[in-house]
Design a protein around this motif. Sequence first.
Motif, PDB file in Angstrom:
ATOM      1  N   VAL A 271       0.577  -1.516  -0.383  1.00  0.00           N
ATOM      2  CA  VAL A 271       0.297   0.343   0.369  1.00  0.00           C
ATOM      3  C   VAL A 271       1.071   1.318  -0.069  1.00  0.00           C
ATOM      4  N   LEU A 272       1.608   0.972   0.877  1.00  0.00           N
ATOM      5  CA  LEU A 272       3.027   2.323   1.030  1.00  0.00           C
ATOM      6  C   LEU A 272       3.792   2.606  -0.273  1.00  0.00           C
ATOM      7  N   VAL A 273       4.066   1.290  -1.415  1.00  0.00           N
ATOM      8  CA  VAL A 273       4.590   1.765  -2.475  1.00  0.00           C
ATOM      9  C   VAL A 273       3.898   0.871  -3.610  1.00  0.00           C
ATOM     10  N   PRO A 274       2.486   1.297  -4.164  1.00  0.00           N
ATOM     11  CA  PRO A 274       1.020   1.057  -4.636  1.00  0.00           C
ATOM     12  C   PRO A 274       1.883   0.569  -6.126  1.00  0.00           C
ATOM     13  N   LYS A 275       3.039   1.243  -6.741  1.00  0.00           N
ATOM     14  CA  LYS A 275       3.343   0.441  -8.206  1.00  0.00           C
ATOM     15  C   LYS A 275       3.740  -0.610  -8.162  1.00  0.00           C
ATOM     16  N   THR A 276       4.481  -1.232  -6.906  1.00  0.00           N
ATOM     17  CA  THR A 276       4.934  -2.655  -7.023  1.00  0.00           C
ATOM     18  C   THR A 276       3.477  -3.945  -6.903  1.00  0.00           C
ATOM     19  N   PHE A 277       2.602  -3.283  -6.686  1.00  0.00           N
ATOM     20  CA  PHE A 277       0.981  -4.516  -7.121  1.00  0.00           C
ATOM     21  C   PHE A 277       0.793  -4.411  -8.180  1.00  0.00           C
ATOM     22  N   LEU A 278       1.674  -3.605  -9.423  1.00  0.00           N
ATOM     23  CA  LEU A 278       0.795  -3.051 -10.463  1.00  0.00           C
ATOM     24  C   LEU A 278       2.716  -4.766 -11.558  1.00  0.00           C
ATOM     25  N   THR A 279       3.147  -4.168 -10.839  1.00  0.00           N
ATOM     26  CA  THR A 279       4.372  -4.697 -11.910  1.00  0.00           C
ATOM     27  C   THR A 279       4.230  -6.684 -11.192  1.00  0.00           C
ATOM     28  N   MET A 280       3.482  -6.696  -9.740  1.00  0.00           N
ATOM     29  CA  MET A 280       3.644  -8.595  -9.493  1.00  0.00           C
ATOM     30  C   MET A 280       2.564  -8.866 -10.609  1.00  0.00           C
ATOM     31  N   ILE A 281       1.513  -7.244 -11.116  1.00  0.00           N
ATOM     32  CA  ILE A 281       0.683  -8.185 -12.003  1.00  0.00           C
ATOM     33  C   ILE A 281       1.282  -8.074 -13.318  1.00  0.00           C
ATOM     34  N   THR A 282       1.464  -6.919 -14.027  1.00  0.00           N
ATOM     35  CA  THR A 282       1.858  -7.182 -15.530  1.00  0.00           C
ATOM     36  C   THR A 282       3.319  -7.402 -15.750  1.00  0.00           C
ATOM     37  N   GLY A 283       3.764  -7.426 -14.336  1.00  0.00           N
ATOM     38  CA  GLY A 283       5.698  -8.465 -14.630  1.00  0.00           C
ATOM     39  C   GLY A 283       6.238  -6.927 -14.841  1.00  0.00           C
ATOM     40  N   LYS A 284       5.889  -6.304 -15.179  1.00  0.00           N
ATOM     41  CA  LYS A 284       6.510  -4.740 -15.536  1.00  0.00           C
ATOM     42  C   LYS A 284       6.781  -3.365 -15.296  1.00  0.00           C
ATOM     43  N   LEU A 285       7.906  -2.991 -14.838  1.00  0.00           N
ATOM     44  CA  LEU A 285       8.471  -1.666 -14.678  1.00  0.00           C
ATOM     45  C   LEU A 285       8.454  -0.435 -15.245  1.00  0.00           C
ATOM     46  N   ARG A 286       7.426   0.450 -15.553  1.00  0.00           N
ATOM     47  CA  ARG A 286       7.375   1.926 -16.195  1.00  0.00           C
ATOM     48  C   ARG A 286       8.185   2.494 -15.766  1.00  0.00           C
ATOM     49  N   THR A 287       8.701   3.106 -16.967  1.00  0.00           N
ATOM     50  CA  THR A 287       9.949   3.806 -15.701  1.00  0.00           C
ATOM     51  C   THR A 287       9.544   5.402 -16.674  1.00  0.00           C
TER      52      THR A 287
END
Length: 201
Positions: free
Chosen positions: A185-201
């Motif tokens: 919850v504190l770093v919500p971006k990590t949630f999306l990466t565990m779904i899509t597998g990718k990190l958008r920069t």
Amino acid sequence: MAGTSIPVHPLPVRIAHWVNALCILVMVLSGWKIYNASPIFGFAFPAELTLGGWLAGALQWHFAAMWLLFANGLLYIAYGLISGHLRRRMFPLSPAAAVRDVLSALRGRLAHEDLSVYNSAQKLAYLAAIALVACLILSGLALWKPVQLYWLASLMGDYEGARLLHFFCMAGLVAFVIVHVVMVVLVPKTFLTMITGKLRT
Ligand code: HEM
């Protein structure tokens, strides 16, 4: 400028992670119903937080999720060892770095800027969670087949020892999940990466 995305979590890890989260949810809630039928300590879990309706129903949920958890765990560990995922993501891990990162996290000062790399507090927490799940499976097997697997229960003291170990590993895992979800919850971006597998920069 268009952003780029870098791969963070491989597909097998994402599938194993979410199957695992579902299994743990079912196992904990049905486990609480089973515990309530014969509590070890002087308290019971609220009925609204349990699964299965009654003891036999809870046992069926518990066993169904157990086989899925067991198979999923084996696949995750096999993939992690063969692909090098576990070695790359969880190691190296020095006790000094783990203590430093846990203390910074407790002071709310742990930076998690590069989401493609786990900090030492995460590495320690994830390895502990994996060890707790393994211990839950072993103590659960000792409770399920106390006669055939008496040697396993005797490694844990006896049947009562296996019961206590099973309970305390559950408590440790629930504590891990609470801290883990607060971190997400504190770093919500990590949630999306565990779904899509990718990190958008
Ligand atoms: C609904 C509950 C959960 C959510 C929202 C969640 C979310 C996440 C996220 C977002 C990550 C990636 C962290 C990052 O990239 O910095 C992660 C990793 C991880 N989570 Fe969870 N998680 C949940 C439940 C669980 C449970 C129940 C367990 C274990 C019992 C677990 C064990 C792990 C492990 C071991 C990793 C590292 C995976 C790897 O890289 O191989 N999670 N989780």
